[in-house]
Scaffold this active site. Structure first.
Site, mmCIF file in Angstrom:
data_model
loop_
_atom_site.group_PDB
_atom_site.id
_atom_site.type_symbol
_atom_site.label_atom_id
_atom_site.label_comp_id
_atom_site.label_asym_id
_atom_site.label_seq_id
_atom_site.Cartn_x
_atom_site.Cartn_y
_atom_site.Cartn_z
ATOM 1 N NE ARG A 1 -6.112 -11.359 9.733
ATOM 2 C CZ ARG A 1 -5.317 -10.341 9.422
ATOM 3 N NH1 ARG A 1 -4.845 -10.231 8.212
ATOM 4 N NH2 ARG A 1 -5.018 -9.424 10.323
ATOM 5 C CG ASP B 1 -7.242 -7.408 8.882
ATOM 6 O OD1 ASP B 1 -6.351 -7.002 8.104
ATOM 7 O OD2 ASP B 1 -7.412 -6.934 10.012
ATOM 8 C CG PHE C 1 -9.672 -1.297 3.434
ATOM 9 C CD1 PHE C 1 -8.458 -0.947 4.006
ATOM 10 C CD2 PHE C 1 -10.428 -2.307 4.021
ATOM 11 C CE1 PHE C 1 -8.003 -1.590 5.157
ATOM 12 C CE2 PHE C 1 -9.976 -2.952 5.167
ATOM 13 C CZ PHE C 1 -8.765 -2.593 5.727
ATOM 14 C CG ASP D 1 -2.013 0.920 1.293
ATOM 15 O OD1 ASP D 1 -1.766 2.099 1.006
ATOM 16 O OD2 ASP D 1 -3.142 0.557 1.634
ATOM 17 C CE LYS E 1 -4.999 -0.046 -1.231
ATOM 18 N NZ LYS E 1 -5.694 -0.169 0.067
HETATM 19 C C1 PRP Z 1 -1.140 -4.856 5.648
HETATM 20 C C2 PRP Z 1 -0.562 -5.721 4.564
HETATM 21 C C3 PRP Z 1 0.855 -5.233 4.481
HETATM 22 C C4 PRP Z 1 0.770 -3.780 4.893
HETATM 23 C C5 PRP Z 1 0.890 -2.928 3.688
HETATM 24 O O1 PRP Z 1 -0.813 -5.413 6.863
HETATM 25 O O2 PRP Z 1 -0.663 -7.087 4.860
HETATM 26 O O3 PRP Z 1 1.728 -5.935 5.356
HETATM 27 O O4 PRP Z 1 -0.517 -3.594 5.481
HETATM 28 O O5 PRP Z 1 0.676 -1.579 4.011
HETATM 29 P P1 PRP Z 1 1.730 -0.437 3.746
HETATM 30 O O6 PRP Z 1 2.328 -0.652 2.395
HETATM 31 O O7 PRP Z 1 0.895 0.822 3.807
HETATM 32 O O8 PRP Z 1 2.747 -0.450 4.831
HETATM 33 P P2 PRP Z 1 -1.510 -4.977 8.238
HETATM 34 O O9 PRP Z 1 -0.614 -4.006 8.943
HETATM 35 O O10 PRP Z 1 -2.910 -4.548 7.955
HETATM 36 O O11 PRP Z 1 -1.483 -6.253 9.109
HETATM 37 P P3 PRP Z 1 -1.978 -7.732 8.738
HETATM 38 O O12 PRP Z 1 -1.050 -8.215 7.648
HETATM 39 O O13 PRP Z 1 -1.832 -8.498 9.996
HETATM 40 O O14 PRP Z 1 -3.410 -7.638 8.256
#
Ligand code: PRP
Length: 187
Positions: free
Chosen positions: A176, A170, A163, A114, A142
């Protein structure tokens, strides 16, 4: 396309409509292609697939099964989001790898890239551990949300700023276990 949540015990939850973005069949086909592409690129190597928990869990395991190489698995857990739907910008190592990766060829597996802040943090960590090479594989990229540039070697699909939930990803820890990737419809 809108699909009701599957009526399995684990998914018998309140029923907001989910707009399906990628079906289970589309994901399986794309992940198979990615596994073969990685196997071609890493021919003769025994890579370690590092999954970024929890979002990458489904993708990492399916990608490993789709890769006809001697693959080993390890896991990292970081936290970058709070309970909301946008990045907090703060990345924290929650649990570390089990094994030493010095000299290893790493494929870092992500569910979604992201802002890039999580990936940037993890790439710094892997470099400091002296991995021989690090490639990044993500199911979803993204691209418009990037806050810091990061390399993505293998992306299932490039998407917008939606999102996304399901297939490991999640919303407040729910969804999930959906077998597809979707977006929660506004109610
Ligand atoms: C999500 C996803 C990535 C991260 C990407 O993890 O799995 O690891 O966000 O976002 P970024 O590029 O903005 O840093 P999250 O922190 O939601 O935890 P999860 O994997 O446990 O759902």
């Amino acid at each position: 396309m809108t699909e009701s949540l599957p009526q399995t015990p684990a998914a018998a939850m309140a029923d907001p409509a989910v707009r399906v973005m990628f079906t289970a069949e589309q994901i399986a086909a794309r992940v198979r292609e990615m596994g073969l592409e990685i196997a071609r690129d890493l021919k003769g190597m025994s890579p370690v697939y590092i999954g970024v928990l929890k979002g990458a869990c489904m993708f990492q395991c399916d990608l490993a099964r789709a890769t006809p190489l001697d693959v080993t698995l390890d896991f990292l857990s970081v936290s970058s989001y709070g309970s909301g739907t946008t990045s907090s910008g703060t990345v924290r190592l929650v649990s570390d790898l089990r094994n030493d990766i010095a000299g290893a060829h790493v494929v870092l597996c992500e569910g979604v890239v992201d802002s890039g802040l999580t990936l940037s943090f993890i790439l710094d960590l892997l470099r400091s551990r002296k991995a021989a090479s690090v490639r990044v594989a993500t199911l979803l990229d993204k691209v418009p949300c990037r806050k810091t540039p990061v390399p993505v070697d293998y992306a299932g699909w490039r998407i917008g700023s939606e999102f996304v939930i399901g297939y490991g990803m999640d919303a407040d820890e729910r969804y999930r276990n959906l077998p597809y990737v979707g977006v929660l419809e506004e109610s």
